[in-house]
Motif scaffolding. Structure first.
Motif, mmCIF file in Angstrom:
data_model
loop_
_atom_site.group_PDB
_atom_site.id
_atom_site.type_symbol
_atom_site.label_atom_id
_atom_site.label_comp_id
_atom_site.label_asym_id
_atom_site.label_seq_id
_atom_site.Cartn_x
_atom_site.Cartn_y
_atom_site.Cartn_z
ATOM 1 N N ALA A 9 50.606 12.991 19.426
ATOM 2 C CA ALA A 9 49.618 12.347 21.102
ATOM 3 C C ALA A 9 48.384 11.479 19.717
ATOM 4 C CB ALA A 9 48.919 13.992 20.685
ATOM 5 N N ASP A 10 48.717 11.581 18.737
ATOM 6 C CA ASP A 10 48.236 9.795 18.356
ATOM 7 C C ASP A 10 48.269 8.845 18.729
ATOM 8 O OD1 ASP A 10 45.445 11.734 17.757
ATOM 9 O OD2 ASP A 10 45.922 12.092 15.942
ATOM 10 N N LEU A 11 49.740 8.718 17.932
ATOM 11 C CA LEU A 11 50.772 7.351 18.252
ATOM 12 C C LEU A 11 51.360 7.090 19.218
ATOM 13 C CD1 LEU A 11 53.143 8.052 15.289
ATOM 14 C CD2 LEU A 11 51.186 6.962 15.261
ATOM 15 N N TYR A 12 51.376 8.016 20.096
ATOM 16 C CA TYR A 12 50.994 7.283 22.356
ATOM 17 C C TYR A 12 49.895 6.800 22.056
ATOM 18 C CZ TYR A 12 52.436 7.322 26.932
ATOM 19 O OH TYR A 12 52.970 7.399 28.034
ATOM 20 N N GLN A 13 48.835 7.575 21.893
ATOM 21 C CA GLN A 13 47.826 6.828 22.117
ATOM 22 C C GLN A 13 46.951 5.595 21.379
ATOM 23 O OE1 GLN A 13 45.374 7.913 24.830
ATOM 24 N NE2 GLN A 13 44.998 5.846 25.137
ATOM 25 N N ALA A 14 48.121 5.166 20.652
ATOM 26 C CA ALA A 14 47.813 4.081 20.049
ATOM 27 C C ALA A 14 48.731 2.788 20.922
ATOM 28 C CB ALA A 14 48.133 3.997 18.872
ATOM 29 N N GLY A 60 53.168 -3.029 12.153
ATOM 30 C CA GLY A 60 53.973 -3.020 10.934
ATOM 31 C C GLY A 60 54.309 -1.757 9.804
ATOM 32 N N GLN A 61 53.376 -0.669 10.713
ATOM 33 C CA GLN A 61 53.240 0.564 10.248
ATOM 34 C C GLN A 61 54.335 1.635 11.140
ATOM 35 O OE1 GLN A 61 51.591 0.549 6.986
ATOM 36 N NE2 GLN A 61 51.859 -1.943 7.419
ATOM 37 N N VAL A 62 54.216 1.306 12.037
ATOM 38 C CA VAL A 62 54.975 2.352 12.876
ATOM 39 C C VAL A 62 55.770 1.276 14.211
ATOM 40 C CG1 VAL A 62 54.507 4.466 14.130
ATOM 41 C CG2 VAL A 62 53.399 4.185 12.339
ATOM 42 N N TYR A 63 56.993 2.358 14.504
ATOM 43 C CA TYR A 63 57.449 1.690 15.609
ATOM 44 C C TYR A 63 57.768 2.729 16.592
ATOM 45 C CZ TYR A 63 58.043 -1.952 12.031
ATOM 46 O OH TYR A 63 57.773 -2.729 10.996
ATOM 47 N N PHE A 108 64.194 -0.281 20.291
ATOM 48 C CA PHE A 108 62.443 -0.267 19.508
ATOM 49 C C PHE A 108 61.272 -1.208 19.544
ATOM 50 C CE2 PHE A 108 64.937 -2.145 16.391
ATOM 51 C CZ PHE A 108 63.873 -2.648 15.791
ATOM 52 N N CYS A 109 60.213 -0.666 20.039
ATOM 53 C CA CYS A 109 59.392 -1.796 19.706
ATOM 54 C C CYS A 109 57.889 -1.263 19.007
ATOM 55 C CB CYS A 109 58.883 -1.917 21.185
ATOM 56 S SG CYS A 109 59.800 -2.157 22.418
ATOM 57 N N ARG A 110 57.399 -3.151 18.674
ATOM 58 C CA ARG A 110 56.094 -2.668 17.762
ATOM 59 C C ARG A 110 54.404 -1.499 18.957
ATOM 60 N NH1 ARG A 110 54.775 -8.791 15.282
ATOM 61 N NH2 ARG A 110 56.660 -9.382 14.894
ATOM 62 N N LEU A 111 54.132 -1.206 18.136
ATOM 63 C CA LEU A 111 53.115 -0.825 18.930
ATOM 64 C C LEU A 111 52.144 -1.923 20.047
ATOM 65 C CD1 LEU A 111 51.592 2.593 17.232
ATOM 66 C CD2 LEU A 111 53.681 2.484 18.173
ATOM 67 N N THR A 112 51.852 -2.626 19.477
ATOM 68 C CA THR A 112 50.954 -3.585 19.843
ATOM 69 C C THR A 112 52.457 -4.424 21.176
ATOM 70 O OG1 THR A 112 51.436 -5.597 18.515
ATOM 71 C CG2 THR A 112 50.122 -4.173 17.951
ATOM 72 N N ASN A 152 59.875 10.336 26.428
ATOM 73 C CA ASN A 152 60.725 9.446 25.872
ATOM 74 C C ASN A 152 60.706 8.346 24.705
ATOM 75 O OD1 ASN A 152 62.251 9.893 28.493
ATOM 76 N ND2 ASN A 152 61.399 8.841 29.235
ATOM 77 N N CYS A 153 59.290 8.749 24.068
ATOM 78 C CA CYS A 153 59.077 7.557 23.198
ATOM 79 C C CYS A 153 59.633 8.839 21.205
ATOM 80 C CB CYS A 153 57.619 7.511 22.702
ATOM 81 S SG CYS A 153 57.199 6.630 24.445
ATOM 82 N N THR A 154 59.996 7.940 20.798
ATOM 83 C CA THR A 154 59.992 8.477 19.288
ATOM 84 C C THR A 154 59.803 7.664 18.038
ATOM 85 O OG1 THR A 154 61.895 10.126 19.506
ATOM 86 C CG2 THR A 154 61.319 9.243 17.411
ATOM 87 N N PHE A 155 58.847 7.941 17.219
ATOM 88 C CA PHE A 155 57.712 7.533 16.250
ATOM 89 C C PHE A 155 58.909 7.248 15.151
ATOM 90 C CE2 PHE A 155 55.128 7.662 19.285
ATOM 91 C CZ PHE A 155 54.920 6.634 20.039
ATOM 92 N N PHE A 156 59.140 5.772 13.846
ATOM 93 C CA PHE A 156 58.943 5.655 13.033
ATOM 94 C C PHE A 156 58.460 4.601 12.455
ATOM 95 C CE2 PHE A 156 63.548 6.787 15.143
ATOM 96 C CZ PHE A 156 63.206 7.681 14.561
ATOM 97 N N ALA A 157 58.459 5.203 10.728
ATOM 98 C CA ALA A 157 57.790 4.536 10.070
ATOM 99 C C ALA A 157 58.434 2.680 9.509
ATOM 100 C CB ALA A 157 57.308 5.148 8.541
ATOM 101 N N THR A 158 59.687 2.829 9.882
ATOM 102 C CA THR A 158 60.395 1.912 9.150
ATOM 103 C C THR A 158 61.454 0.869 10.188
ATOM 104 O OG1 THR A 158 62.139 2.922 8.204
ATOM 105 C CG2 THR A 158 60.533 2.285 6.723
#
Length: 357
Positions: free
Chosen positions: A9-14, A24-27, A36-40, A50-56
């Motif tokens: 939830a926090d990463l989706y809000q970001a 550069g820290q999360v994709y 896959f994208c940057r959060l920006t 539909n989102c999954t977050f990875f650190a690399t």
């Protein structure tokens, strides 16, 4: 691991806020686009499920996702290594090339150095990346309704025959055997552990396997016989549902799979698969324990064979079955994936049962 990151939830809000603190820290990997994208990234925001977050970046590529062409998430890694930058640019600029070691040498690079650099940054070689991109683009072209010639060109194969051969090695049949539509429909699903092939009817999921499983061509052939040849490209609602449930599983939201599943096997094999469905997420059983619980204590080997014949990976959790000594044994998707699934499911154990990660 992913679960050390902030919550989904926090990463989706970001992502919605285009928060540059995570750049550069999360994709973010988007299941519906395979990108896959940057959060920006300025692109239109996907739905959270539909989102999954990875650190690399390596985890994103290993999961079968392509880099976004708007936010260029590969750029920082490319900037850190001129060889990577040059080869990635060449891969984008020359989609017509069927990349080989000869091309890398002609560009003035040492093969072993390039191999180490790409493995270190992305978890795969440059040639692996190029081959994966080519075959997937060809598959997607066919699924959109175009012909083999168009798919061959999009996949950058030298000839229709070369594309047909590569496609047949993966799918167990030439592209011409898979028309658009069909009683059963085949589609491609990217996941955090690599691309998967799903086969669904209008009402049930019939197959879910990793694309590199050796048994996949035989399994597809059996389903083609079951459908009397009416196996085509595309998807029905069960494929959409299992894709959504897989995303929830990998992002830590849910280990529940409610997609209706069609089981193709003998009565005993189906009994084993139903027994697998009773194993809670985060728990394991041995083959002998399953045989005993089924009232067939002497059928350990038969249980192991039935376990290996499962063709709906993850949703029918054959990865929760270990050897009698707790060893990782017998997983068609590869023992490394079985270990990854064990690690992921640690998150789903009741807190009182969790061991230190």
């Amino acid at each position: 691991m992913f679960f050390d990151l902030p919550s989904h939830a926090d990463l989706y809000q970001a992502l919605l806020d285009r928060d540059d603190r995570y750049d550069g820290q999360v994709y973010v990997c988007v299941a519906t686009t395979g990108v896959f994208c940057r959060l920006t990234c300025p692109a239109r925001k996907p739905k959270p499920e539909n989102c999954t977050f990875f650190a690399t970046i390596g985890e994103c590529i290993e999961a079968g996702y392509r880099a976004c062409k708007r936010c260029h998430p590969l750029a920082p890694a490319a900037d850190a290594d001129p060889a990577i930058a040059t080869l990635l640019a060449a891969l984008d600029d020359r989609p017509d090339i069927r990349w080989s070691e000869r091309h890398i040498i002609q560009m003035g690079f040492d093969l072993s150095t390039v191999r180490r650099s790409f493995k270190r940054q992305f978890g795969m070689t440059f040639l692996d990346m190029a081959r994966q991109r080519r075959l997937r683009e060809g598959f997607e072209t066919l699924a959109s309704g175009d012909n083999v010639i168009a798919a061959q060109h999009d996949a950058s194969f030298d000839s229709p025959q070369a594309f047909r051969s590569a496609f047949a090695r993966l799918m167990g049949c030439p592209p011409s055997a898979l028309k658009a539509g069909g009683l059963l429909r085949v589609d491609w699903i990217p996941t955090t552990l690599g691309d998967m092939i799903a086969v669904s009817s209008a009402s049930h999921l019939h197959l879910l396997e990793f694309v590199d499983r050796k048994a996949l061509p035989r399994e597809l052939a059996r389903l083609r016989d079951f459908a009397k040849g009416d196996l085509g490209l595309g998807r029905y609602a069960p494929t959409d549902q299992i894709q959504s449930e897989l995303a929830a599983f990998f992002n830590g939201a849910s280990a529940t799979f409610s997609t209706p599943m069609a089981m193709h096997g003998t009565a005993f094999t189906k009994d084993v698969w139903h027994a697998l469905l009773t194993i809670p997420a985060g728990s394991t059983r041995s083959y002998s324990e399953i045989a005993r619980d089924m009232g067939r204590p002497s059928a350990t080997r038969a249980v192991a064979r039935a376990n290996g014949a499962n063709q709906i990976a993850i949703a029918i959790p054959c990865h929760r079955v270990l050897g009698v000594n707790g060893a990782l044994t017998g997983y068609g998707g590869g023992l490394w994936r079985k270990q990854k699934l064990q690690d992921i499911e640690h998150h789903y154990r009741p807190k009182s049962e969790r061991l230190p990660a």
